[in-house]
Write a protein that holds these residues in place. Structure first.
Motif, PDB file in Angstrom:
ATOM      1  N   ARG A   1       5.294   7.037  -3.357  1.00  0.00           N
ATOM      2  CA  ARG A   1       4.810   7.079  -4.748  1.00  0.00           C
ATOM      3  C   ARG A   1       5.157   5.769  -5.448  1.00  0.00           C
ATOM      4  NH1 ARG A   1       6.141  13.193  -7.032  1.00  0.00           N
ATOM      5  NH2 ARG A   1       4.848  14.317  -5.485  1.00  0.00           N
TER       6      ARG A   1
ATOM      7  N   TYR B   1       3.857   1.649   9.022  1.00  0.00           N
ATOM      8  CA  TYR B   1       2.820   2.559   8.556  1.00  0.00           C
ATOM      9  C   TYR B   1       3.285   3.999   8.739  1.00  0.00           C
ATOM     10  CZ  TYR B   1      -1.610   5.007   8.061  1.00  0.00           C
ATOM     11  OH  TYR B   1      -2.588   5.857   7.644  1.00  0.00           O
ATOM     12  N   SER B   2       3.118   4.803   7.701  1.00  0.00           N
ATOM     13  CA  SER B   2       3.505   6.210   7.754  1.00  0.00           C
ATOM     14  C   SER B   2       2.256   7.086   7.754  1.00  0.00           C
ATOM     15  CB  SER B   2       4.410   6.565   6.561  1.00  0.00           C
ATOM     16  OG  SER B   2       4.690   7.944   6.546  1.00  0.00           O
TER      17      SER B   2
ATOM     18  N   GLN C   1       3.860  10.238   5.395  1.00  0.00           N
ATOM     19  CA  GLN C   1       4.543  10.002   4.116  1.00  0.00           C
ATOM     20  C   GLN C   1       3.742   9.058   3.226  1.00  0.00           C
ATOM     21  OE1 GLN C   1       8.374   8.192   4.564  1.00  0.00           O
ATOM     22  NE2 GLN C   1       8.936   8.430   2.428  1.00  0.00           N
ATOM     23  N   THR C   2       3.561   9.468   1.992  1.00  0.00           N
ATOM     24  CA  THR C   2       2.920   8.599   0.996  1.00  0.00           C
ATOM     25  C   THR C   2       3.973   8.178  -0.019  1.00  0.00           C
ATOM     26  OG1 THR C   2       0.792   9.716   1.231  1.00  0.00           O
ATOM     27  CG2 THR C   2       1.136   8.424  -0.762  1.00  0.00           C
TER      28      THR C   2
ATOM     29  N   HIS D   1       0.834  -1.198   0.000  1.00  0.00           N
ATOM     30  CA  HIS D   1       0.000   0.000   0.000  1.00  0.00           C
ATOM     31  C   HIS D   1       0.874   1.255   0.000  1.00  0.00           C
ATOM     32  CE1 HIS D   1      -2.681   3.089   1.846  1.00  0.00           C
ATOM     33  NE2 HIS D   1      -3.640   2.441   1.189  1.00  0.00           N
ATOM     34  N   GLN D   2       0.312   2.379  -0.455  1.00  0.00           N
ATOM     35  CA  GLN D   2       1.085   3.620  -0.572  1.00  0.00           C
ATOM     36  C   GLN D   2       1.580   4.134   0.776  1.00  0.00           C
ATOM     37  OE1 GLN D   2       1.886   4.660  -3.439  1.00  0.00           O
ATOM     38  NE2 GLN D   2       0.305   4.186  -4.941  1.00  0.00           N
ATOM     39  N   ARG D   3       0.904   3.750   1.864  1.00  0.00           N
ATOM     40  CA  ARG D   3       1.307   4.230   3.187  1.00  0.00           C
ATOM     41  C   ARG D   3       2.253   3.266   3.907  1.00  0.00           C
ATOM     42  NH1 ARG D   3       0.329   9.548   4.795  1.00  0.00           N
ATOM     43  NH2 ARG D   3      -1.676  10.243   3.932  1.00  0.00           N
TER      44      ARG D   3
ATOM     45  N   PRO E   1      -3.346  -0.617   4.667  1.00  0.00           N
ATOM     46  CA  PRO E   1      -1.875  -0.641   4.670  1.00  0.00           C
ATOM     47  C   PRO E   1      -1.347  -2.058   4.878  1.00  0.00           C
ATOM     48  CG  PRO E   1      -2.673   0.216   6.758  1.00  0.00           C
ATOM     49  CD  PRO E   1      -3.877   0.044   5.893  1.00  0.00           C
TER      50      PRO E   1
ATOM     51  N   THR F   1      -5.120  -1.099  -2.131  1.00  0.00           N
ATOM     52  CA  THR F   1      -5.447   0.317  -2.311  1.00  0.00           C
ATOM     53  C   THR F   1      -6.151   0.934  -1.105  1.00  0.00           C
ATOM     54  OG1 THR F   1      -7.547  -0.269  -3.369  1.00  0.00           O
ATOM     55  CG2 THR F   1      -5.617   0.032  -4.811  1.00  0.00           C
TER      56      THR F   1
END
Length: 500
Positions: free
Chosen positions: A354, A347-348, A351-352, A334-336, A366, A363
């Motif tokens: 890319r 897990y952030s 911050q994402t 996942h982006q996170r 996380p 999607t």
């Protein structure tokens, strides 16, 4: 390898007279080298002769050669001494986190090889020597290294507990025997241990006997399952028979062969193929099929319980025999989810990451999956921290979006949720709260039997002793390998590198 190389170098730098490393090395005209004092003494014995010879090649010299210290060889000898000392130090076993360390070592703690029940201390190989060499330690009892030496001390009197109170079934010291345990049935711990060892041996023999009986029953179970599956196939074929006469004929034969207690006796009247008769036949067919399927299920459950009890490892050392290599598939992250270093997922909140779009990527939650898929037997451990972490297994077909994509929310994944208040097991949207010792390290064992049942167990691994406590286990039938998953909803998780 390093030790062998060092030994070769040492042999080359040894004096052939004293057979030790060269001291004040000198080289004589023939090229051979000796300790200065050794070759002097050798030639002093030849002073009555006109010539002097080399002790190795016997080449003669006239007059007696002058001896000059060979500085190059002297430097090599010193370097060899240092290398040998370093190699010796490298051979010492340093105590790791889960090892019992030597209580005498002051700087670098070495691994203990024995614990003394009289000294209540543990010793490495070097510091243990006085127990072997001095008569003062002759009566001391040495045992395998233990971290629980203080457990043999009486918490009240700080004396070694060498007495067992049979009345209260506990170890006590001699002061306890004269105080609150006065008049009780007491014996020495050694005597009680001897009696309990006899009982233990009998229990072991009983367990071995039961195992052999179970092994025989498993073989019988396999035969029964094969026979029942054959009957089930015949029933399925019969259910697709459309001609009433053929159906009744085959059904009667199967009923007699199966000897099912619930099967109905049917009087066949070829002249009356009515709907009522068809309905009765359908009901009887369902009863017969249900009976066979129930029997199959019962036999499989019995076999499954026997298999799990006998195949599950009992100690962490046995679990570690099945440790597996796991790597993350970044296309699923996942982006996170921040990956790395090593096998850490975090897990952030701010911050994402890319990442390019991919059909395998989660999607909505996380989460991340492994590259590898497993069926077992295999074992791994996860170190977790934070508020909410999921340790999961999932089919590769698990959803990547929506509510059902969260681990444990559908029937394609199973997850142990770890949080500060305890644990929760999740599957198909249901939750089961689990009580167990809190630990930042969770062990996971996956196995599979011959009937395609998978067995998944989660263990709490003690941070200090690395002992394991079962938190939850379950089994289910499946046919495809499973992926390892981590969900970091409010913390971080890392698949540990396990060192045996």
């Amino acid at each position: 390898m390093a030790q062998r190389e060092n030994q070769v170098n040492r042999d080359k730098l040894c004096c052939s007279i004293c057979l030790d490393l060269l001291k004040e090395p000198v080289t004589i005209p023939c090229g051979h080298s000796y300790c200065m004092n050794c070759v002097k003494s050798y030639w002093d014995e030849e002073d009555q002769k006109e010539t002097h010879s080399c002790p190795q090649c016997r080449q003669t010299f006239t007059p007696r050669p002058a001896l000059v210290r060979n500085t190059v060889i002297a430097d090599l000898v010193e370097e060899t001494k240092k290398t040998g000392l370093q190699a010796a130090k490298a051979d010492l076993c340093h105590a790791e986190h889960e090892d019992v360390s030597c209580d005498v070592c002051t700087e670098t703690k070495l691994k203990a090889v024995k614990s003394c029940l009289q000294c209540l201390a543990s010793y490495c190989e070097q510091h243990l020597q006085p127990h072997y060499e001095s008569s003062a330690f002759k009566k001391h009892k040495l045992v395998d290294p233990s971290q629980q030496l203080q457990e043999i001390m009486c918490p009240r009197h700080n004396e070694v507990m060498k007495i067992f109170c049979r009345t209260d079934q506990q170890c006590i010291c001699y002061l306890c025997s004269m105080d609150e345990h006065k008049g009780h049935d007491t014996v020495s711990t050694a005597a009680e241990m001897s009696e309990k060892q006899t009982e233990l041996k009998e229990r072991q023999q009983n367990i071995e006997r039961k195992i052999k009986e179970k092994e025989k029953s498993v073989k019988v179970l396999q035969q029964e399952i094969s026979e029942l599956r054959r009957r089930k196939t015949e029933l399925e074929q019969l259910s697709h028979t459309e001609d009433p006469t053929q159906f009744l004929h085959n059904y009667t034969l199967l009923s007699r062969l199966s000897e099912a207690p619930d099967s109905a006796r049917i009087n066949i009247h070829p002249e009356s193929y009515t709907e009522d008769a068809a309905a009765a036949l359908s009901e009887s067919r369902e009863k017969l099929q249900s009976s066979v399927e129930w029997t199959i299920t019962a036999v499989e459950e019995t076999q499954r319980d026997v298999y799990q009890a006998e195949s599950e490892p009992k100690t962490r050392a046995e679990f570690l025999k099945y440790k597996c290599e796991i790597t993350f598939n970044p296309n699923t992250a996942h982006q996170r989810v921040v990956l790395g270093p090593g096998l850490k997922a975090k897990y952030s909140h701010t911050q994402t990451i890319r990442r390019y779009d991919h059909t395998d990527r989660f999607t909505d939650w996380p989460q991340v999956l492994s590259r590898e898929s497993f069926t077992g037997p295999c074992y791994w451990e996860v170190e977790w921290s934070g508020d909410d972490v999921f340790i999961a297994l999932a089919y590769s077909s698990v959803s990547r979006s929506g509510k059902e994509s969260a681990f444990g929310n559908d029937n394609s994944s199973w997850a142990l949720e770890c949080f500060s208040g305890g644990y929760t097991f999740r599957h198909s949207g249901s939750r089961t709260f689990i009580k167990g010792p809190q630990s930042s390290r969770i062990g996971v064992f996956l196995n599979k039997d011959l009937t395609n049942f998978i067995f998944l167990s989660f263990y709490s691994v003690s941070e200090s002793t690395r002992t394991m406590t079962l938190l939850h286990s379950f089994c289910t039938r499946h046919y495809t390998p499973l992926l390892v998953g981590l969900g970091v909803y409010g913390g971080s998780a890392e698949i540990c590198e396990i060192l045996c």
